[in-house]
Design an enzyme around this catalytic site. Structure first.
Site, PDB file in Angstrom:
ATOM      1  CE  LYS A 148      -9.959  -8.804   2.467  1.00 36.46           C
ATOM      2  NZ  LYS A 148      -9.138  -7.638   2.301  1.00 36.46           N
TER       3      LYS A 148
HETATM    4  C1  LIG Z   1      -7.966  -7.829   1.163  1.00 35.25           C
HETATM    5  C2  LIG Z   1      -7.730  -6.685   0.254  1.00 35.25           C
HETATM    6  C3  LIG Z   1      -7.254  -6.854  -1.056  1.00 35.25           C
HETATM    7  C4  LIG Z   1      -6.734  -8.152  -1.586  1.00 35.25           C
HETATM    8  O1  LIG Z   1      -7.539  -9.229  -1.490  1.00 35.25           O
HETATM    9  P1  LIG Z   1      -6.937 -10.706  -1.548  1.00 35.25           P
HETATM   10  O2  LIG Z   1      -8.139 -11.549  -1.723  1.00 35.25           O
HETATM   11  O3  LIG Z   1      -6.214 -10.962  -0.269  1.00 35.25           O
HETATM   12  O4  LIG Z   1      -6.020 -10.775  -2.732  1.00 35.25           O
HETATM   13  C5  LIG Z   1      -7.175  -5.746  -1.874  1.00 35.25           C
HETATM   14  N1  LIG Z   1      -7.490  -4.521  -1.425  1.00 35.25           N
HETATM   15  C6  LIG Z   1      -7.921  -4.315  -0.174  1.00 35.25           C
HETATM   16  C7  LIG Z   1      -8.283  -2.942   0.246  1.00 35.25           C
HETATM   17  C8  LIG Z   1      -8.033  -5.380   0.719  1.00 35.25           C
HETATM   18  O5  LIG Z   1      -8.440  -5.155   1.970  1.00 35.25           O
END
Ligand SMILES: *Cc1c(COP(=O)(O)O)cnc(C)c1O
Length: 369
Positions: free
Chosen positions: A185
């Site tokens: 991210k």
């Molecule tokens: C990455 C993501 C999640 C989940 O995050 P995790 O930390 O992998 O559980 C939820 N919603 C969106 C839109 C994402 O891109």
């Protein structure tokens, strides 16, 4: 070779600081819910412009815990975009609630406020807008609808660190927001991590218990909570990287502008009307059409791979077509289904050079010829 994502290269500029931070945590002898988490929560709340930040284990947990802490009757409905990452939908079902799909605006790929009202029933309790690819949903009309129908709004901000909407930060626009700091991210840890932001004092207090076995006072359990704590190591790393997030996002914007200016007319570009508000988590183009029974999108991916350029698809299968949601398989969501056939993500992250992005651009433009 231009891989779609090279986390080692992305984290390279932080190597020394990350090492110092992890060493500090190891030496402290305090690994769970200590000063590092508290410090990061304060900084991240300030960054988002919210009163509270609660560090949790990951993004899915962040969303699930908010929905559980709202304590809606079982089976209540939550409006979700039909094209999103599966985690948004999983949070709804993990909380014992029912997802109700609403199609996206085909221009922005984001939850279409104009389609929400028709999906509201007496059982609807919340709306879950997902700021997909790093662009904020059109929140003003969503919040107006929520007010009119007395619904809560939970932002899925997992792709939108640093995005803004009408000069306010993602994560401060609804009643609460779920964040992921998954390594890829815009603000990425070196493992799993997540957070919730909110301006609701009482909800924040409940969530601090919910993430820790439902316990505010040691060995006294108010809720049947989760073990969903952000750990000290990840918090220390996140504090290092948060200091540079604004600059990282600026670099993403610069590269996004380059793509928008130079990519040819044979592919469909993402909306370019809010380049400076967008966090550009992903640069997603669309490649419509089929050739000889296979999609042109997939043909472009092969063409780029042969030239050493990595791509990804966010996402190949819509949630309602996943086996996990087989009960929803009969639903027809044509806009979402078309997007899933046509989207492809080009490399975009702060470690890329202008030359590398130009190389991707040239290859995509050549494919179109
Ligand atoms: C990455 C993501 C999640 C989940 O995050 P995790 O930390 O992998 O559980 C939820 N919603 C969106 C839109 C994402 O891109």
């Amino acid at each position: 070779m231009i891989p779609f994502l090279d986390l080692k290269r992305i984290n390279e500029p932080y190597q020394a600081q990350i090492s110092a931070a992890t060493e500090r945590v190891i030496q402290s002898g305090w690994y769970i819910l200590g000063e590092e988490v508290q410090a990061f929560e304060l900084q991240y709340a300030r960054y988002c412009g919210t009163r509270h930040c609660i560090g949790v284990a990951n993004g899915l947990e962040a969303l699930t815990l908010v929905l559980k802490a709202w304590n809606f009757p079982m089976g209540s409905e939550v409006i979700v975009p039909s094209n999103a990452y599966i985690a948004s939908v999983l949070s709804v079902t993990h909380a014992g609630l029912t997802p109700v799909w609403v199609e996206p605006d085909p221009r922005t790929y984001l939850l279409d406020p104009a389609r929400i009202e028709a999906a509201i029933t007496p059982r609807t309790r919340a709306i879950l807008p997902v700021h997909l690819y790093g662009r904020c949903c059109d929140m003003s009309p969503i919040m107006k609808l929520a007010q009119r129908y007395n619904l809560n709004v939970l932002e899925d901000a997992a792709q939108a660190h640093g995005a803004t909407y009408e000069s306010r930060s993602a994560g401060s626009l609804g009643d609460a927001a779920g964040w992921s700091f998954y390594p890829s991210k815009n603000l990425g840890a070196i493992g799993d991590a997540g957070a919730i932001t909110t301006n609701d004092d009482e909800l924040a207090e409940r969530l601090r218990a919910w993430r820790n076995y439902g316990s505010a006072q040691r060995y006294v359990n108010e809720y049947a909570g989760h073990n969903s704590r952000l750990d000290e190591l990840q918090a220390a790393v996140l504090s290092v990287k948060l200091a540079n997030l604004a600059a990282d996002n600026e670099r993403r914007r610069t590269l996004a502008r380059l793509y928008l200016a130079e990519l040819g007319p044979t592919v469909l570009l993402p909306p370019a009307d809010q380049v400076d508000c967008d966090a550009w988590h992903l640069f997603v183009i669309r490649v419509p059409g089929d050739t000889a029974g296979s999609s042109r999108r997939d043909a472009l991916r092969v063409y780029l791979r042969e030239r050493g350029i990595g791509t990804d698809v966010h996402y190949p299968i819509p949630p309602h077509h996943q086996r996990a949601y087989a009960a929803h398989a009969a639903v027809s969501l044509p806009i979402s289904e078309q997007l899933h056939r046509e989207v492809v993500s080009l490399p975009l992250n702060p470690s890329l050079t202008d030359e590398e992005v130009m190389q991707v651009i040239d290859a995509v433009n050549q494919f179109g010829r």
